[in-house]
Design an enzyme around this catalytic site. Structure first.
Site, PDB file in Angstrom:
ATOM      1  N   GLU B  49      44.833  39.801  38.161  1.00  0.00           N
ATOM      2  CA  GLU B  49      45.213  39.734  39.707  1.00  0.00           C
ATOM      3  C   GLU B  49      44.003  38.637  40.231  1.00  0.00           C
ATOM      4  O   GLU B  49      42.799  39.105  39.839  1.00  0.00           O
ATOM      5  CB  GLU B  49      45.117  40.865  40.184  1.00  0.00           C
ATOM      6  N   ASP B  60      40.035  45.586  52.837  1.00  0.00           N
ATOM      7  CA  ASP B  60      38.921  45.640  51.608  1.00  0.00           C
ATOM      8  C   ASP B  60      37.820  46.174  52.056  1.00  0.00           C
ATOM      9  O   ASP B  60      37.216  46.084  53.016  1.00  0.00           O
ATOM     10  CB  ASP B  60      38.500  44.351  51.031  1.00  0.00           C
TER      11      ASP B  60
END
Ligand SMILES: Cc1ncc(COP(=O)(O)O)c(C=O)c1O
Lengths: 398, 269
Positions: B49, B60
């Site tokens: 990824e 995040d």
């Protein structure tokens, strides 16, 4: 006449708005939407909101005819919707109360907010004190430094102010950080967004809470002038004070002008004129115009007024622009400062620098119109918070 | 068959679980990305990824935010990320690469242009954090037209009806975010994962990866006993962040190898 009924049930204003968030936030937004749909039509909620607006905020805010300034400009009459007279000094409190009342009914004991200039942070800290809730305010560390007085006000009111060090360390990063807090503490926390941005239902909900501005104006204009204004003018950061004034007028054909911050001039690239120069994209949970580079990275903006210093804009304004229902123009730092000083001089009113952008555009437009034309300008806030910035712009040390 | 489906098929035959490391494209610096991707594969990664740096990584935590900021210092944009994958493909035609990132860089490039270019560069799947299924119908069509898998997130708070909606749109694998909060948090709850996966399995036929909060071999092993794939991001990025540039490849290799070995020890049915 078409009846305006945006957004649709997914929060779309034409191609704009919507719910562009990570899966982790979806259920919280669903819950918020359901609760808001319920309380929006709940008589006791609306009655409490109205009571608070009257007795705590001091509404209705008057419409004031700036006669001396209008005569000096020599054209249309400038009328000011005096949101600067609200408790805490700006329109932000209308929305903060609405959301805090909703938070209480949803059983949330903790509220969080993002702030740029600190006005929405102060409004949120104020309502949290008023209703006995814990309050955490996220503020970019750059803004913490340039808005020290408002940081202290928030602390006096019992809020915790958390400086945000990520990204450009300004309003957009504070919003990111508040979202991260919310996703982590969603059970007991209500996120009070300060403008008509964010994922659905925020743009609609904040608009509804601010629409008191336009609804009052319709009644006051009829009563005092026997007619409605010819033009509405308001500054646009995220766009909450503007939509608050415009929304109740949308089904009319009255001209509406949103004024963005052209900063040091559009051509310099140092501005926050999102609708004038931006391209559609996705940020902070909705699709709207954004100031971005060719890679889709969000660019830092500039405005002398921290409250307009935002690279996005509420999705409803994006739609009103595309559908030509409203016009959007830019006013530079210098033009805003000139209007700031003019209002001090001719009317004895110290306006917020944000609102000074709307005033500056009114000052350009008025002389082009006949003396019987009425311009209604939203004076969204007072300028006490801007003393340092204005003095500095005149090379004066306080 | 797609590269992603091939990998999961092969693993199933061997009774093994997938390891999916996440790194941010351009961190620690653009020139190291292709060697770093190859190193991940050598150490035992089944799928990579690759994070697309974005100025506003709302979902995040601090670790991935910092890695995004490091990449942005080098002005790494979506075009550059695609070029990195194309370069990686020159010597690895097998390992699937999934892009993970935010909507706006894709909006700026345009759905059609992105999907075509992604196909040319050998991208196998795309996970766009802020395109939930409600806003994804058109987007998924564009990906499908280029045989690229649309990867979706599911969370502890996703209700069953929605899981079924996601099941209709998702391909490749789905990614179960195993905790509330942002990436890099610490509070993974294994019993919650076990319960939720049982519910997910009833609606979802493609493989299920689990990520967020997996920081060591023991957790990786425990998750591998429940899920089809284990996704590890922040911990790997910390390793990159804390390693002198010359040691990044070795240290990341060591970490991924540890995770690989732990996952291989998982008891699977
Ligand atoms: C007095 C005032 N006016 C306007 C704004 C801009 O926000 P909005 O566009 O949401 O009204 C702010 C934001 O801080 C403000 O304090």
């Amino acid at each position: 006449m078409n009846v305006y009924d945006f957004p649709d049930k997914y929060g779309h204003f034409g191609p704009y708005g919507g719910v562009f968030v990570a899966e982790t936030l979806i259920s919280a937004l669903d819950e918020l939407r359901r609760q808001y749909e319920h309380f929006r039509n709940d008589a006791s909620f609306q009655a409490e909101f109205a009571y608070e607006l009257k007795h705590y905020v001091g509404r209705p805010s008057p419409i004031y005819h700036a006669k001396r300034w209008s005569a000096h400009l020599g054209g249309a009459q400038i009328l000011l919707k005096r949101e600067d007279l609200n408790h805490t000094g700006a329109h932000k409190i209308n929305n903060a109360i609405g959301q805090a009342l909703l938070a209480r009914r949803m059983g949330k004991s903790r509220v969080i907010a993002e702030t740029g200039a600190g006005q929405h942070g102060v409004a949120s800290a104020t309502v949290a004190a008023r209703y006995g809730m814990e309050c955490v305010v996220y503020m970019g560390s750059v803004d913490v430094e340039r808005q020290a007085a408002n940081v202290y006000r928030m602390k006096l009111l019992g809020a915790t102010v958390i400086p945000v060090e990520s990204g450009s360390k300004t309003l957009k990063d504070a919003l990111n950080e508040a979202m991260r807090d919310w996703v982590t503490n969603v059970e007991d926390t209500f996120y009070i967004i300060g403008t008509v941005a964010g994922p659905h239902p925020y743009p609609m909900m904040v608009r509804d809470f601010q629409a008191i501005i336009g609804r009052e104006a319709i009644g006051q204009m009829q009563e005092e002038y026997g007619r409605q204004p010819d033009v509405l003018i308001a500054c646009v950061g995220g766009g909450s004070n503007a939509i608050g004034l415009f929304y109740p007028y949308l089904d009319s054909s009255i001209r509406m002008i949103g004024v963005e911050a052209a900063g040091r001039g559009i051509e310099t690239g140092e501005h926050a004129a999102t609708l004038t120069t931006g391209r559609p994209g996705v940020l902070h949970g909705n699709r709207t115009y954004l100031i971005q580079d060719e890679n889709g990275q969000i660019i830092e903006t500039h405005s002398i007024s921290a409250g307009l210093d935002y690279p996005g804009v509420g999705p409803e304004h994006a739609w009103l622009k595309d559908s030509n229902r409203a016009e959007y123009v830019g006013i530079t730092d210098d033009q805003a400062l000139e209007a700031f000083h003019a209002l001090c001089h001719y009317e004895g009113i110290i306006p917020a620098l944000e609102s000074s952008h709307a005033l500056a555009y009114a000052a350009q437009l008025a002389p082009q119109l006949a003396t019987d034309q009425l311009l209604l300008v939203n004076l969204s806030g007072r300028g006490d918070k801007d003393m340092g910035t204005v003095a500095q712009a005149s090379d004066i040390a306080l | 068959m797609s590269r992603i489906a091939t990998v999961f098929d092969e693993l199933r035959r061997q009774n093994r679980k997938a390891l999916i490391p996440f790194i941010t494209a351009g961190d620690p610096e653009p020139g190291m990305m292709v060697p770093l991707m190859h190193e991940l594969v050598k150490a035992g990664a089944d799928i990579i990824e690759l994070g697309v740096p974005f100025s506003d990584p709302m979902a995040d935590g601090p670790t991935i935010q910092r890695s995004s900021e490091r990449a942005l210092k080098h002005h790494v944009g979506l075009k550059d990320v695609l070029a990195m994958v194309m370069a990686f493909r020159q010597s690895d035609p097998i390992t699937p690469v999934v892009l993970m990132g935010y909507a706006n860089p894709i909006e700026a490039m345009g759905y059609g242009a992105f999907a075509m270019r992604a196909k040319e560069c050998g991208i196998d799947g795309v996970l766009t954090v802020d395109y939930p299924p409600e806003e994804s119908a058109e987007w998924v069509e564009f990906l499908r037209s280029q045989q690229i898998d649309a990867i979706f997130l599911l969370s502890p708070t996703t209700p069953q009806a929605r899981i079924e909606e996601v099941a209709k749109m998702a391909s490749g694998y789905v990614y179960y975010v195993s905790l509330k909060g942002v990436t890099g948090s610490f509070n993974l709850d294994l019993s919650d994962v076990a319960n939720k996966l049982a519910l997910l399995r009833s609606a979802i036929s493609i493989p299920i990866g689990v990520g967020f909060g997996i920081r060591d071999g023991a957790t990786a092993k425990a998750v591998a006993e429940l899920a089809d794939a284990v996704v590890v991001g922040s911990r790997i990025i910390e390793e990159i962040e804390n390693s002198p540039q010359a040691e990044v490849l070795t240290n990341v290799h060591g970490l991924v190898k540890t995770l690989r070995n732990a996952i291989n020890e998982a008891r699977t049915k």
